[in-house]
Design an enzyme around this catalytic site. Structure first.
Site, PDB file in Angstrom:
ATOM      1  N   ILE A   1      10.390   6.884   9.197  1.00 44.34           N
ATOM      2  CA  ILE A   1       9.533   7.917   8.628  1.00 44.34           C
ATOM      3  C   ILE A   1       8.152   7.376   8.280  1.00 44.34           C
ATOM      4  CG2 ILE A   1      11.251   9.532   7.742  1.00 44.34           C
ATOM      5  CD1 ILE A   1      10.589   7.742   5.092  1.00 44.34           C
TER       6      ILE A   1
ATOM      7  N   ASP B   1      14.495   0.130   1.104  1.00 39.87           N
ATOM      8  CA  ASP B   1      15.131   0.055   2.416  1.00 39.87           C
ATOM      9  C   ASP B   1      16.204  -1.039   2.359  1.00 39.87           C
ATOM     10  OD1 ASP B   1      15.536  -0.312   5.230  1.00 39.87           O
ATOM     11  OD2 ASP B   1      13.564   0.479   5.629  1.00 39.87           O
TER      12      ASP B   1
ATOM     13  N   ASP C   1       7.401   3.321  -2.726  1.00 40.45           N
ATOM     14  CA  ASP C   1       7.520   4.455  -1.805  1.00 40.45           C
ATOM     15  C   ASP C   1       8.923   4.513  -1.198  1.00 40.45           C
ATOM     16  OD1 ASP C   1       6.703   2.036  -0.582  1.00 40.45           O
ATOM     17  OD2 ASP C   1       6.181   3.074   1.257  1.00 40.45           O
TER      18      ASP C   1
ATOM     19  N   ARG D   1      -0.546   6.806   7.191  1.00 41.63           N
ATOM     20  CA  ARG D   1      -0.400   6.799   5.728  1.00 41.63           C
ATOM     21  C   ARG D   1      -1.042   8.018   5.076  1.00 41.63           C
ATOM     22  NH1 ARG D   1       1.371   1.624   3.983  1.00 41.63           N
ATOM     23  NH2 ARG D   1       0.551  -0.137   5.146  1.00 41.63           N
TER      24      ARG D   1
ATOM     25  N   LYS E   1       0.810  -1.205   0.000  1.00 40.81           N
ATOM     26  CA  LYS E   1       0.000   0.000   0.000  1.00 40.81           C
ATOM     27  C   LYS E   1       0.851   1.265   0.000  1.00 40.81           C
ATOM     28  CE  LYS E   1      -3.109  -2.311   3.199  1.00 40.81           C
ATOM     29  NZ  LYS E   1      -2.865  -2.649   4.609  1.00 40.81           N
ATOM     30  N   GLY E   2       2.092   1.131   0.415  1.00 42.79           N
ATOM     31  CA  GLY E   2       2.922   2.318   0.684  1.00 42.79           C
ATOM     32  C   GLY E   2       3.044   3.303  -0.462  1.00 42.79           C
TER      33      GLY E   2
HETATM   34  C1  PRP Z   1       7.484  -1.373   2.467  1.00 46.00           C
HETATM   35  C2  PRP Z   1       7.608  -0.436   1.295  1.00 46.00           C
HETATM   36  C3  PRP Z   1       8.383  -1.228   0.282  1.00 46.00           C
HETATM   37  C4  PRP Z   1       9.233  -2.160   1.122  1.00 46.00           C
HETATM   38  C5  PRP Z   1      10.631  -1.659   1.161  1.00 46.00           C
HETATM   39  O1  PRP Z   1       6.358  -2.194   2.254  1.00 46.00           O
HETATM   40  O2  PRP Z   1       6.360  -0.044   0.818  1.00 46.00           O
HETATM   41  O3  PRP Z   1       7.507  -1.985  -0.550  1.00 46.00           O
HETATM   42  O4  PRP Z   1       8.676  -2.155   2.432  1.00 46.00           O
HETATM   43  O5  PRP Z   1      11.418  -2.365   2.056  1.00 46.00           O
HETATM   44  P1  PRP Z   1      12.628  -3.277   1.641  1.00 46.00           P
HETATM   45  O6  PRP Z   1      13.502  -2.486   0.714  1.00 46.00           O
HETATM   46  O7  PRP Z   1      13.303  -3.576   2.945  1.00 46.00           O
HETATM   47  O8  PRP Z   1      12.091  -4.516   0.989  1.00 46.00           O
HETATM   48  P2  PRP Z   1       5.617  -2.996   3.417  1.00 46.00           P
HETATM   49  O9  PRP Z   1       5.945  -4.436   3.272  1.00 46.00           O
HETATM   50  O10 PRP Z   1       5.880  -2.343   4.723  1.00 46.00           O
HETATM   51  O11 PRP Z   1       4.115  -2.846   3.025  1.00 46.00           O
HETATM   52  P3  PRP Z   1       3.247  -1.510   2.769  1.00 46.00           P
HETATM   53  O12 PRP Z   1       3.697  -0.962   1.425  1.00 46.00           O
HETATM   54  O13 PRP Z   1       1.837  -1.986   2.743  1.00 46.00           O
HETATM   55  O14 PRP Z   1       3.511  -0.529   3.882  1.00 46.00           O
END
Ligand code: PRP
Length: 178
Positions: A152, A102, A99, A164, A42-43
Site C-alpha cells: 500500500i 509491518d 504509519d 506519499r 517520513k512515512g
Molecule cells: C517504514 C514505516 C515504518 C517501518 C515499518 O519506514 O514508516 O517506520 O517501515 O516497518 P517494520 O515494521 O518492518 O519495521 P521506512 O523505513 O520505509 O521509511 P519511511 O518512513 O521514510 O518510508
C-alpha cells in the site's frame, strides 16, 4: 485515481474518522499530562500532523528519521537512525506515531531506544497494522486499521519515495513493484 494504483483502500473521510477515534483514545489516556509525541519520518508525517491537531492534550512535538526498507518492498531487519529527536525523553511520557507496523522491527527498536533513554512511559499509535508480516513480538498500543499483506501507498507511505502525497491509502498494482 493514479494509474499505478489497483484500488483505494481507505479514503480521506475514513482516515479522518479513525484519526478522531485515535485522538479521543490518546486524550483519555494522557488527560492532564504533557507527553512528547514522536513522528517517525517520513512515512508517519501526514498521520502525525492530522493526529496531533485532533488531540486536545497538550503535546510536545518531536521527530525522528529512521529507515529500514531502502527502495525495496521487504524489510531489511536493520534500523538506521538518520536524524534523532531534539527532546530529551528522560522522565517523559512518549507517544510514538507510526504509519505502519509491518515486521515490527522499527517499533521494537524504537521502544527499546526510548525506554533505554529513560522515558517514563512508552505508547505507540499506528495508522496501519500488518500483523501477517510480523517478525518481532510487538504490537502497537493503538492501531487505526488492520490490513492484509498488500503493498500500500499514499498518505505518507511510499514506494521508492513516490505516492506519499496522495490524500488516501491505496493498493499499488503488482506490476509497479515486481
Ligand atoms: C517504514 C514505516 C515504518 C517501518 C515499518 O519506514 O514508516 O517506520 O517501515 O516497518 P517494520 O515494521 O518492518 O519495521 P521506512 O523505513 O520505509 O521509511 P519511511 O518512513 O521514510 O518510508
Amino acid at each position: 485515481m493514479n494509474g499505478d494504483l489497483q484500488k483505494i483502500l481507505f479514503d480521506e473521510q475514513e482516515i479522518k474518522n479513525e484519526i478522531g477515534r485515535a485522538a479521543a483514545w490518546l486524550d483519555e489516556r494522557f488527560n492532564g499530562k504533557n507527553p512528547v509525541a514522536v513522528c517517525v519520518l517520513k512515512g508517519a508525517a501526514m498521520f502525525f500532523c492530522d493526529l496531533v491537531r485532533a488531540v486536545k492534550t497538550d503535546v510536545q512535538l518531536d521527530f525522528i528519521t529512521v529507515s529500514s526498507y531502502g527502495s525495496s518492498t521487504e524489510s531489511s531487519g536493520k534500523i538506521n537512525i538518520l536524524s534523532d529527536l531534539s527532546a530529551d525523553v528522560k522522565g517523559r511520557d512518549v507517544i510514538l506515531v507510526e504509519d505502519i507496523v509491518d515486521s515490527g522491527n522499527t517499533l521494537f527498536a524504537l521502544q527499546n531506544l526510548f525506554l533505554k533513554r529513560g522515558a517514563k512511559s512508552f505508547t505507540s499509535v499506528t495508522l496501519l497494522d500488518k500483523p501477517s508480516r510480523r517478525k518481532t513480538d510487538v504490537c502497537a498500543d493503538y492501531s487505526c486499521f488492520e490490513i492484509g499483506d498488500e503493498f500500500i501507498v499514499g498518505y505518507g507511505l511510499d514506494y521508492a519515495q513516490k505516492y506519499r502525497n496522495l490524500p488516501y491509502i491505496a493498493v499499488l498494482k503488482r506490476e509497479i513493484y515486481t
